[in-house]
Write a protein that holds these residues in place. Structure first.
Motif, PDB file in Angstrom:
ATOM      1  N   SER A  58      39.007  30.654  36.887  1.00  0.00           N
ATOM      2  CA  SER A  58      40.337  31.229  37.132  1.00  0.00           C
ATOM      3  C   SER A  58      40.203  32.625  37.726  1.00  0.00           C
ATOM      4  O   SER A  58      41.108  33.116  38.398  1.00  0.00           O
ATOM      5  N   LEU A  59      39.056  33.274  37.471  1.00  0.00           N
ATOM      6  CA  LEU A  59      38.709  34.498  38.188  1.00  0.00           C
ATOM      7  C   LEU A  59      37.939  34.103  39.450  1.00  0.00           C
ATOM      8  O   LEU A  59      37.237  33.085  39.458  1.00  0.00           O
ATOM      9  N   PRO A  60      38.029  34.885  40.488  1.00  0.00           N
ATOM     10  CA  PRO A  60      37.460  34.471  41.789  1.00  0.00           C
ATOM     11  C   PRO A  60      35.948  34.618  41.869  1.00  0.00           C
ATOM     12  O   PRO A  60      35.409  35.200  42.817  1.00  0.00           O
ATOM     13  N   PHE A  61      35.238  34.079  40.872  1.00  0.00           N
ATOM     14  CA  PHE A  61      33.788  34.026  40.955  1.00  0.00           C
ATOM     15  C   PHE A  61      33.375  32.992  41.998  1.00  0.00           C
ATOM     16  O   PHE A  61      34.180  32.167  42.443  1.00  0.00           O
ATOM     17  N   TYR A 102      22.378  33.908  44.306  1.00  0.00           N
ATOM     18  CA  TYR A 102      22.923  32.556  44.278  1.00  0.00           C
ATOM     19  C   TYR A 102      24.220  32.438  45.061  1.00  0.00           C
ATOM     20  O   TYR A 102      24.716  31.329  45.285  1.00  0.00           O
ATOM     21  N   CYS A 103      24.827  33.569  45.465  1.00  0.00           N
ATOM     22  CA  CYS A 103      26.001  33.491  46.319  1.00  0.00           C
ATOM     23  C   CYS A 103      26.371  34.881  46.800  1.00  0.00           C
ATOM     24  O   CYS A 103      25.871  35.894  46.288  1.00  0.00           O
ATOM     25  N   GLU A 104      27.244  34.933  47.789  1.00  0.00           N
ATOM     26  CA  GLU A 104      27.819  36.177  48.266  1.00  0.00           C
ATOM     27  C   GLU A 104      29.314  36.150  47.985  1.00  0.00           C
ATOM     28  O   GLU A 104      29.998  35.190  48.348  1.00  0.00           O
ATOM     29  N   LEU A 105      29.801  37.203  47.344  1.00  0.00           N
ATOM     30  CA  LEU A 105      31.205  37.272  46.949  1.00  0.00           C
ATOM     31  C   LEU A 105      31.941  38.222  47.896  1.00  0.00           C
ATOM     32  O   LEU A 105      31.703  39.432  47.890  1.00  0.00           O
ATOM     33  N   GLU A 106      32.793  37.661  48.729  1.00  0.00           N
ATOM     34  CA  GLU A 106      33.572  38.460  49.676  1.00  0.00           C
ATOM     35  C   GLU A 106      34.870  38.883  49.001  1.00  0.00           C
ATOM     36  O   GLU A 106      35.648  38.042  48.548  1.00  0.00           O
ATOM     37  N   VAL A 112      40.149  41.536  44.413  1.00  0.00           N
ATOM     38  CA  VAL A 112      39.943  42.849  43.796  1.00  0.00           C
ATOM     39  C   VAL A 112      40.959  43.089  42.691  1.00  0.00           C
ATOM     40  O   VAL A 112      40.611  43.567  41.592  1.00  0.00           O
ATOM     41  N   ASN A 113      42.209  42.751  42.946  1.00  0.00           N
ATOM     42  CA  ASN A 113      43.252  42.955  41.927  1.00  0.00           C
ATOM     43  C   ASN A 113      43.027  42.068  40.710  1.00  0.00           C
ATOM     44  O   ASN A 113      43.244  42.486  39.569  1.00  0.00           O
ATOM     45  N   GLN A 114      42.576  40.828  40.935  1.00  0.00           N
ATOM     46  CA  GLN A 114      42.295  39.932  39.817  1.00  0.00           C
ATOM     47  C   GLN A 114      41.165  40.476  38.948  1.00  0.00           C
ATOM     48  O   GLN A 114      41.261  40.485  37.717  1.00  0.00           O
ATOM     49  N   PHE A 115      40.101  40.929  39.594  1.00  0.00           N
ATOM     50  CA  PHE A 115      38.976  41.472  38.830  1.00  0.00           C
ATOM     51  C   PHE A 115      39.364  42.767  38.116  1.00  0.00           C
ATOM     52  O   PHE A 115      38.947  43.010  36.977  1.00  0.00           O
ATOM     53  N   LYS A 116      40.159  43.601  38.777  1.00  0.00           N
ATOM     54  CA  LYS A 116      40.589  44.853  38.138  1.00  0.00           C
ATOM     55  C   LYS A 116      41.425  44.574  36.895  1.00  0.00           C
ATOM     56  O   LYS A 116      41.232  45.221  35.846  1.00  0.00           O
ATOM     57  N   ASP A 117      42.341  43.627  36.992  1.00  0.00           N
ATOM     58  CA  ASP A 117      43.158  43.272  35.820  1.00  0.00           C
ATOM     59  C   ASP A 117      42.279  42.750  34.688  1.00  0.00           C
ATOM     60  O   ASP A 117      42.506  43.066  33.513  1.00  0.00           O
ATOM     61  N   ALA A 118      41.275  41.947  35.048  1.00  0.00           N
ATOM     62  CA  ALA A 118      40.385  41.395  34.026  1.00  0.00           C
ATOM     63  C   ALA A 118      39.570  42.490  33.360  1.00  0.00           C
ATOM     64  O   ALA A 118      39.419  42.514  32.127  1.00  0.00           O
ATOM     65  N   ILE A 119      39.022  43.407  34.158  1.00  0.00           N
ATOM     66  CA  ILE A 119      38.217  44.486  33.583  1.00  0.00           C
ATOM     67  C   ILE A 119      39.071  45.411  32.742  1.00  0.00           C
ATOM     68  O   ILE A 119      38.650  45.866  31.663  1.00  0.00           O
ATOM     69  N   ASP A 148      38.713  62.406  39.061  1.00  0.00           N
ATOM     70  CA  ASP A 148      39.268  61.967  37.770  1.00  0.00           C
ATOM     71  C   ASP A 148      39.948  60.600  37.864  1.00  0.00           C
ATOM     72  O   ASP A 148      40.816  60.272  37.052  1.00  0.00           O
ATOM     73  N   ASN A 149      39.590  59.823  38.841  1.00  0.00           N
ATOM     74  CA  ASN A 149      40.133  58.478  38.985  1.00  0.00           C
ATOM     75  C   ASN A 149      39.188  57.465  38.347  1.00  0.00           C
ATOM     76  O   ASN A 149      37.973  57.685  38.265  1.00  0.00           O
ATOM     77  N   GLU A 150      39.750  56.360  37.929  1.00  0.00           N
ATOM     78  CA  GLU A 150      38.944  55.299  37.333  1.00  0.00           C
ATOM     79  C   GLU A 150      38.420  54.377  38.423  1.00  0.00           C
ATOM     80  O   GLU A 150      39.153  53.980  39.336  1.00  0.00           O
ATOM     81  N   LYS A 151      37.140  54.053  38.321  1.00  0.00           N
ATOM     82  CA  LYS A 151      36.505  53.146  39.259  1.00  0.00           C
ATOM     83  C   LYS A 151      36.178  51.852  38.526  1.00  0.00           C
ATOM     84  O   LYS A 151      35.509  51.858  37.504  1.00  0.00           O
ATOM     85  N   TYR A 152      36.648  50.745  39.083  1.00  0.00           N
ATOM     86  CA  TYR A 152      36.398  49.448  38.467  1.00  0.00           C
ATOM     87  C   TYR A 152      35.127  48.857  39.049  1.00  0.00           C
ATOM     88  O   TYR A 152      34.991  48.709  40.272  1.00  0.00           O
ATOM     89  N   MET A 153      34.198  48.523  38.147  1.00  0.00           N
ATOM     90  CA  MET A 153      32.880  48.039  38.556  1.00  0.00           C
ATOM     91  C   MET A 153      32.701  46.593  38.079  1.00  0.00           C
ATOM     92  O   MET A 153      32.967  46.259  36.924  1.00  0.00           O
ATOM     93  N   LEU A 154      32.236  45.742  38.965  1.00  0.00           N
ATOM     94  CA  LEU A 154      31.978  44.337  38.655  1.00  0.00           C
ATOM     95  C   LEU A 154      30.485  44.122  38.484  1.00  0.00           C
ATOM     96  O   LEU A 154      29.686  44.543  39.323  1.00  0.00           O
ATOM     97  N   TYR A 155      30.102  43.463  37.383  1.00  0.00           N
ATOM     98  CA  TYR A 155      28.696  43.143  37.185  1.00  0.00           C
ATOM     99  C   TYR A 155      28.268  42.062  38.182  1.00  0.00           C
ATOM    100  O   TYR A 155      28.908  41.006  38.284  1.00  0.00           O
ATOM    101  N   THR A 156      27.189  42.322  38.878  1.00  0.00           N
ATOM    102  CA  THR A 156      26.750  41.393  39.916  1.00  0.00           C
ATOM    103  C   THR A 156      25.428  40.703  39.589  1.00  0.00           C
ATOM    104  O   THR A 156      24.974  39.857  40.361  1.00  0.00           O
ATOM    105  N   HIS A 157      24.814  41.047  38.471  1.00  0.00           N
ATOM    106  CA  HIS A 157      23.518  40.443  38.137  1.00  0.00           C
ATOM    107  C   HIS A 157      23.530  39.917  36.707  1.00  0.00           C
ATOM    108  O   HIS A 157      23.952  40.609  35.777  1.00  0.00           O
ATOM    109  N   LYS A 158      23.072  38.680  36.553  1.00  0.00           N
ATOM    110  CA  LYS A 158      22.930  38.052  35.241  1.00  0.00           C
ATOM    111  C   LYS A 158      21.455  38.023  34.880  1.00  0.00           C
ATOM    112  O   LYS A 158      20.659  37.342  35.537  1.00  0.00           O
TER     113      LYS A 158
END
Length: 589
Positions: A58-61, A102-106, A112-119, A148-158
């Protein structure tokens, strides 16, 4: 896609109904060198809301190519909101993998908005490997010192670490690394690595790492058992005192055969309390059909809980996904004979004529009540698109179990109960004209007796409720079923003792409406548990949102309804035995 796939799996649900959910394609859990090992992705959701879970994709992985395999583990797993999908990562037994893409995530604006909401909502994710769970977070938030802004970071390595003992996987661990900022138009390389480490831990103990020993075996847990045990000793002593001291003097009057006329007249004049209502105490209660149904269902639930706890102790059901739920449903169906037997015998012995109505009500009361609550929760889950939504095929399976196993056994139990224990055998004959009930002090009214009756049983299980609630709502695996067995037995004894004392006080107040009072006196324990659940929700959890709130109080309501019916039936049956015992030794005519 999900409802369609699950509908196709209807036959698989039926075939796997009584199979432990932990056993599927990796049934023997043995691998040879370079054998493929599947990493199954399961679900994601806000960490503070355990039941608000969604499909991993449901998240754009990155989606797996082609038709990814699905793993179905049984009825309990589906009801638990699990949907395992093959991640298609190339993992082989004892073969280390360095950082491998294993993939490239464009990233576009929507992703971006979906991942930000999830994080922002602290989304966690769950994987499974060889039926062992792995957990991690979607990303993290960094504070930009310059703006002083928040930066949303996505984990890219398992980073997956696997411990093995010879040909078996013992432990798995997942670390999410390499957080990258979420920026529209950026392409992220999603990578994974696998490291295999030998260990001496045996296969039988591989699940121990998930058990929180310091929490469940804390000193306060042992103290609560001891405290409840002392309460049992006190209450059994109190009931014994009533039987041995108070009633013994009353029986002595009726046992004397050489009294003169003057003594006999004086004893009759002094007669008071419970002896005066002997002609009404066995009068059939109001709403006999309902009372018979709840008492029969409660007797079934008491046996069911005992069986499930014993099976959990012997079989370690906490290891399998949904194993407890599957065991509960199957055992409920096969113990329906007990509800029919108790209800049918009670209904007939009290002069009931419409036994078919009583049987249907008994067989459908608790299941359909839970179905009504579940239907509302399921509608909410469907609206949110959550994995907690029960597929239509699963609903059909549950209905088939009820219609073809539970209902016929309840019918058989009712017929047997009517013939074996349905004959009236009251120690005292019921008078034609009901005796008027005198007004008594407020604390001897049925409503007050009912309200006060649940306090001590609730006190005996109060600490255990904290551990049960914490395990269910805060990601802890409940494994101390030996403690639960002791607490359950203590609850039964305390409930019976308290209800007997309440019934005795009520009869001494010349109120012979003891049946429903005994039931509600014991069932009120569930009301106190529900009040405690409100406190627990606001003080001990960080749940938010309409979805999680409705599921929390909906599930708790189902639990408390079952607990109330169970305790009420135990209280009624205990009081019934006590009252028949004390009236058996007096002259009723």
């Amino acid at each position: 896609m999900r409802p369609a796939v699950r509908s196709v799996s209807f036959l698989a649900f039926v075939a796997l109904l009584v199979v432990s959910p932990a056993r599927a394609s990796e049934s023997d859990h043995k691998y040879q060198l370079d054998d493929p090992v599947t990493l199954w992705v399961n679900k994601v959701g806000p960490y503070n809301n355990p039941q608000e879970t969604y499909n991993y994709y449901s998240l754009p992985f990155c989606h797996p190519s082609g038709n990814a395999a699905h793993k179905w583990g049984g009825l309990g797993e589906v009801l638990g909101g699990n949907e395992l999908i093959d991640s298609q990562l190339d993992i082989k037994f004892q073969k280390n993998v360095d950082r491998n893409p294993y993939c490239e995530l464009e990233l576009d604006e929507v992703k971006v908005n979906q991942f930000k909401d999830a994080i922002e909502s602290s989304y966690w994710l769950e994987f499974f490997m060889d039926d062992l769970p792995l957990w991690g977070y979607v990303g993290e938030v960094h504070l930009d010192k310059n703006s002083d802004n928040e930066k949303y970071m996505l984990y890219t390595h398992k980073n997956i670490t696997i411990k093995f003992n010879k040909d078996r996987i013992i432990q798995v661990h997942l670390n999410h690394e390499s957080p990258k900022p979420l920026e529209v138009g950026r392409t992220l390389d999603m990578t994974y690595s696998v490291k295999w480490i030998p260990t001496d831990i045996t296969f039988a103990r591989r699940f121990n790492v998930y058990l929180d020993y310091p929490f469940f075996e804390h000193q306060i847990h042992w103290f609560s058992i001891f405290n409840s045990f002392m309460m049992v000793i006190f209450l059994t002593g109190l009931v014994s005192m009533i039987l041995m001291r108070t009633l013994r003097n009353d029986y002595a009057k009726y046992a004397r055969e050489d009294d003169d006329l003057e003594t006999l007249e004086r004893d009759v004049g002094e007669e008071s309390g419970w002896k005066l209502v002997h002609g009404d105490v066995f009068r059939p209660p109001r709403n006999l059909v309902v009372l018979s149904a709840v008492v029969g269902t409660g007797a079934q639930l008491a046996l069911l809980v005992l069986i499930v706890i014993l099976v959990a102790i012997v079989g370690m059901l906490y290891i399998g996904r949904g194993a407890i739920v599957t065991t509960f449903i199957v055992c409920y169906a096969f113990t329906s004979f007990i509800s029919g037997y108790v209800s049918g015998g009670m209904y007939s012995s009290n002069g009931g004529k419409n036994w078919i109505k009583s049987m249907v009500f008994t067989a459908s009361l608790f299941p359909f009540t839970c179905f009504g609550i579940g239907f509302i929760l399921n509608t909410i889950a469907i609206f949110y698109g959550s994995l907690a939504a029960i597929p239509f095929g699963t609903m059909v399976v549950v209905f088939v179990i009820w219609a073809f196993i539970s209902f016929p056994l309840a019918l058989l139990g009712t017929v047997v109960g009517r013939n074996w224990s349905g004959a009236p055998n009251n120690p005292c004959r019921v008078k034609t004209i009901p005796r008027p009930i005198p007004e008594k002090k407020w604390y001897l009214t049925p409503s007050i007796v009912s309200m006060m009756g649940g306090l001590l049983p609730f006190g005996s299980i109060f600490i255990e409720m904290y551990f049960v609630f914490t395990s269910f709502w805060n990601y802890k695996v409940y494994y101390v079923y030996g403690f639960m067995l002791l607490v359950f037995l203590i609850l039964i004894i305390v409930t019976v003792c308290v209800t007997i004392v309440g019934a005795y006080f009520l009869l001494n107040a010349e109120n012979y409406h003891w049946q429903w009072t005994s039931f509600f006196s014991a069932a009120s324990t569930a009301a106190y548990v529900y009040l405690y659940s409100i406190y627990y929700y606001y003080v001990k959890t960080k749940m938010t949102g309409f979805f999680q709130t409705s599921f929390y109080f909906g599930y708790t309501l189902m639990f408390c309804l079952g607990l109330g019916i169970l305790c009420g039936a135990v209280g009624y049956l205990g009081s019934n035995l006590f009252i028949r015992r004390i009236y058996r030794n007096i002259k009723c005519d």
